[in-house]
Write an enzyme that holds these catalytic residues in place. Structure first.
Site, mmCIF file in Angstrom:
data_model
loop_
_atom_site.group_PDB
_atom_site.id
_atom_site.type_symbol
_atom_site.label_atom_id
_atom_site.label_comp_id
_atom_site.label_asym_id
_atom_site.label_seq_id
_atom_site.Cartn_x
_atom_site.Cartn_y
_atom_site.Cartn_z
ATOM 1 N N ASP A 62 24.601 -153.997 66.786
ATOM 2 C CA ASP A 62 25.144 -153.191 67.874
ATOM 3 C C ASP A 62 25.842 -154.219 68.745
ATOM 4 O O ASP A 62 25.186 -155.015 69.423
ATOM 5 C CB ASP A 62 24.023 -152.493 68.649
ATOM 6 C CG ASP A 62 24.586 -151.571 69.718
ATOM 7 O OD1 ASP A 62 25.467 -152.028 70.475
ATOM 8 O OD2 ASP A 62 24.156 -150.417 69.814
ATOM 9 N N HIS A 63 27.171 -154.235 68.715
ATOM 10 C CA HIS A 63 27.847 -155.369 69.348
ATOM 11 C C HIS A 63 27.647 -155.419 70.864
ATOM 12 O O HIS A 63 27.851 -156.448 71.474
ATOM 13 C CB HIS A 63 29.332 -155.441 68.947
ATOM 14 C CG HIS A 63 30.218 -154.492 69.685
ATOM 15 N ND1 HIS A 63 30.343 -153.173 69.325
ATOM 16 C CD2 HIS A 63 31.036 -154.662 70.759
ATOM 17 C CE1 HIS A 63 31.198 -152.591 70.160
ATOM 18 N NE2 HIS A 63 31.638 -153.460 71.031
ATOM 19 N N HIS A 120 25.226 -147.805 71.709
ATOM 20 C CA HIS A 120 25.501 -148.741 72.809
ATOM 21 C C HIS A 120 24.861 -148.323 74.136
ATOM 22 O O HIS A 120 24.257 -149.141 74.827
ATOM 23 C CB HIS A 120 27.006 -148.884 73.028
ATOM 24 C CG HIS A 120 27.787 -149.232 71.790
ATOM 25 N ND1 HIS A 120 27.300 -150.086 70.823
ATOM 26 C CD2 HIS A 120 29.026 -148.860 71.368
ATOM 27 C CE1 HIS A 120 28.215 -150.221 69.865
ATOM 28 N NE2 HIS A 120 29.256 -149.481 70.163
HETATM 29 C C1 BG6 Z 1 32.746 -149.191 69.143
HETATM 30 C C2 BG6 Z 1 33.206 -147.772 69.109
HETATM 31 O O1 BG6 Z 1 31.443 -149.299 68.650
HETATM 32 O O2 BG6 Z 1 32.781 -149.664 70.489
HETATM 33 C C3 BG6 Z 1 34.606 -147.656 69.682
HETATM 34 O O3 BG6 Z 1 33.204 -147.304 67.765
HETATM 35 C C4 BG6 Z 1 34.663 -148.249 71.062
HETATM 36 O O4 BG6 Z 1 35.022 -146.303 69.729
HETATM 37 C C5 BG6 Z 1 34.071 -149.651 71.061
HETATM 38 O O5 BG6 Z 1 36.021 -148.299 71.434
HETATM 39 C C6 BG6 Z 1 33.960 -150.175 72.484
HETATM 40 O O6 BG6 Z 1 33.580 -151.509 72.452
HETATM 41 P P1 BG6 Z 1 33.954 -152.502 73.602
HETATM 42 O O7 BG6 Z 1 33.311 -153.790 73.235
HETATM 43 O O8 BG6 Z 1 35.459 -152.592 73.640
HETATM 44 O O9 BG6 Z 1 33.440 -151.900 74.884
#
Ligand code: BG6
Length: 500
Positions: free
Chosen positions: A195-196, A258
């Site tokens: 989960d980044h 997230h």
């Molecule tokens: C991803 C989603 O996991 O996270 C995307 O699939 C979203 O839809 C993205 O745009 C948002 O990530 P960050 O790091 O740009 O906030």
């Protein structure tokens, strides 16, 4: 940024280095590999965090030679790497990459892969430590794991680990099903569900930040906190992802993973530096204490919305239903706001307001703690212009910590809110994927979602998915480029609160 001198790489190797290993990348011709994974490996390399010898094997259906693949990797670094790509040291890095044309459904592909992995391990004299990264369509995940098992690739004398990208299932039943399939080939402690958001530096440092700053720690007091607000707003729309996104919606794409991970990380309050296991246990306890949104609270505690046409940065943008690939009758949510309660001793009665959406006025991910007003000032003292104290943790795109206090303007003699902001000096922070890949290489799963957390998140989301499916909650709209639907403001207004 100045990267380290490559010639000193060997001497600088330290315990931060993972053991020699092979990284097997399923989906090596895809967008994630190009934008995030190759640059992440490269930055770990230049920062001396890769093992002395390592092998990367990219897999994809398109036939490439090793040379063509290495050129593609180089192009991706030059386009997406966060730091300069120096010529020195680049070639040895690229030499670690091999390509294997691959059909995930064909067992012969796995035989070929097994031979290539073994051959490179012998050439480089590295142990049979194998890290499998699945950046593929969800429908291929169980096919791949089962073929990895039957082909013998994961019967190694070293360690084996599996990194799985989201989405991890599309509802509770499919997530459970997927997990069972993965578990036939990998143990829970070998599965790294990425989960980044858990790789964002501010999220990773949240716990330590509070521990090392007694001032912040003292603010973590349930008698002081009025509410917590977590926002993840984006300016981008659905882009080219309609086939996936129109089925997922913001609820699956952002909230199930997230946003709930941010809730868990925010609600963690550990009295001392904790072991990974304690953090996981605590996160699970928070999910168990997260009050379900029951039918009778659907209308009061949850908003689902979809963007209408509007303007972003002065440019007209279409409504969601007019985006390429989106049916014009789509009832998909591109925005969710909710009021949550964590029924444990600490957070009892303190609302967590969360919101996330696409095509909003700005890109920002942040956590805001709003503090209670002093119950009594002096009886005849009614200062004007007071605003609540806020602690604002900005997670991205920039990292900062701000404190909003009340300051008196001597010219008007009125109070007005004023903000003190602390930022890090580093203009070149490691990217989430870099930190997470490094952790997985070292076998540290603290910032990955374990099965129990994922299962509890789906369990919490499941009734909402069903309510959306059956249209039991109206789908409201908001103009692209706005701060979201008016209904989301009303959600907080009932509690006499504003979004920050
Ligand atoms: C991803 C989603 O996991 O996270 C995307 O699939 C979203 O839809 C993205 O745009 C948002 O990530 P960050 O790091 O740009 O906030």
């Amino acid at each position: 940024m100045q990267f380290n001198n490559f010639s000193s790489q060997t001497e600088e190797h330290s315990e931060r280095n993972a053991q020699g290993m092979t990284v097997v990348l399923f989906g090596a011709t895809g967008d994630l590999a190009k934008r995030k994974l190759f640059p992440a490996l490269y930055n770990l390399y230049v920062e001396n965090k890769m093992p002395k010898a390592f092998s990367v094997i990219g897999l994809g259906r398109t036939p490439y030679t090793d040379d063509v693949f290495q050129t593609k990797v180089e192009q991706s670094l030059r386009t997406y790497s966060r730091g300069n790509v120096e010529d020195e040291g680049l070639q040895p890095f690229l030499n670690s990459f091999r390509y294997c044309t691959f059909d995930a459904t064909e067992i012969t592909s796995y035989k070929k892969l097994n031979e290539l992995i073994g051959q490179r391990e012998r050439e480089l004299a590295i142990p049979e430590n194998r890290l499998f990264y699945l950046s593929v369509a969800p429908s291929l995940i169980d096919v791949i794991t089962s073929n990895l098992n039957t082909s013998g690739i994961i019967q190694t004398s070293g360690w084996k680990r599996l990194i799985v990208e989201k989405p991890f299932g599309s509802d509770l039943a499919s997530a459970r099903d997927l997990n069972e399939k993965l578990r036939t080939a990998f143990h829970e402690d070998e599965i790294y569900r990425i989960d980044h958001y858990l790789g964002k530096p501010m999220v990773q440092n949240l716990e330590t930040l509070i521990l090392v700053n007694p001032v912040l720690d003292s603010l973590f007091n349930h008698k002081l906190i009025a509410n917590v607000q977590i926002t993840a707003s984006e300016t981008v729309g659905v882009e080219t992802r309609a086939p996936y996104y129109d089925k997922a919606g913001a609820i699956r794409d952002m909230v199930q993973n997230h946003m709930l991970q941010l809730v868990m990380m925010t609600a963690l309050h550990l009295p001392k530096k904790a072991q990974p296991e304690e953090i996981r246990t605590k996160k699970v306890e928070i999910m168990e204490a997260l009050r379900p949104i029951h039918e009778e609270n659907l209308q009061t505690d949850l908003i689902r919305a979809q963007y209408d046409k509007g303007e972003i940065f002065g440019i007209d943008v279409p409504a969601y239903r007019e985006e390429p690939g989106v049916p014009n009758s789509s009832m998909n949510d591109t925005y969710i706001a909710a009021r949550l309660f964590i029924d444990n001793e600490f957070w009892k009665g303190i609302p967590f307001y969360i919101r996330t959406g696409k095509r909003l006025d700005k890109k920002s991910t942040r956590i805001v703690f709003e503090f209670k007003e002093r119950p009594t000032l002096m009886e005849d003292y009614h200062p004007e212009g007071l605003a609540p104290n806020l602690l604002i943790l900005e997670i991205s795109p920039n990292e900062s910590i701000s404190l909003q206090v009340n300051m008196k303007d001597p010219s008007t003699n009125r109070f007005q809110p004023s903000t003190i902001t602390f930022t890090t000096n580093s203009s070149n922070q490691p990217e989430a994927y870099e930190l997470l890949l490094h952790d997985a290489m070292l076998g540290n799963a603290t910032f990955f979602a374990n099965w129990k957390e994922v299962e509890l998140s789906w369990q919490w989301i499941q009734p909402l998915l069903e309510a959306f499916e059956e249209n039991r909650l109206p789908l409201v709209s908001y103009a692209a480029g706005s701060t979201g639907p008016k209904e989301a403001k009303q959600l907080l207004a009932k509690d006499h609160v504003n979004w920050w």
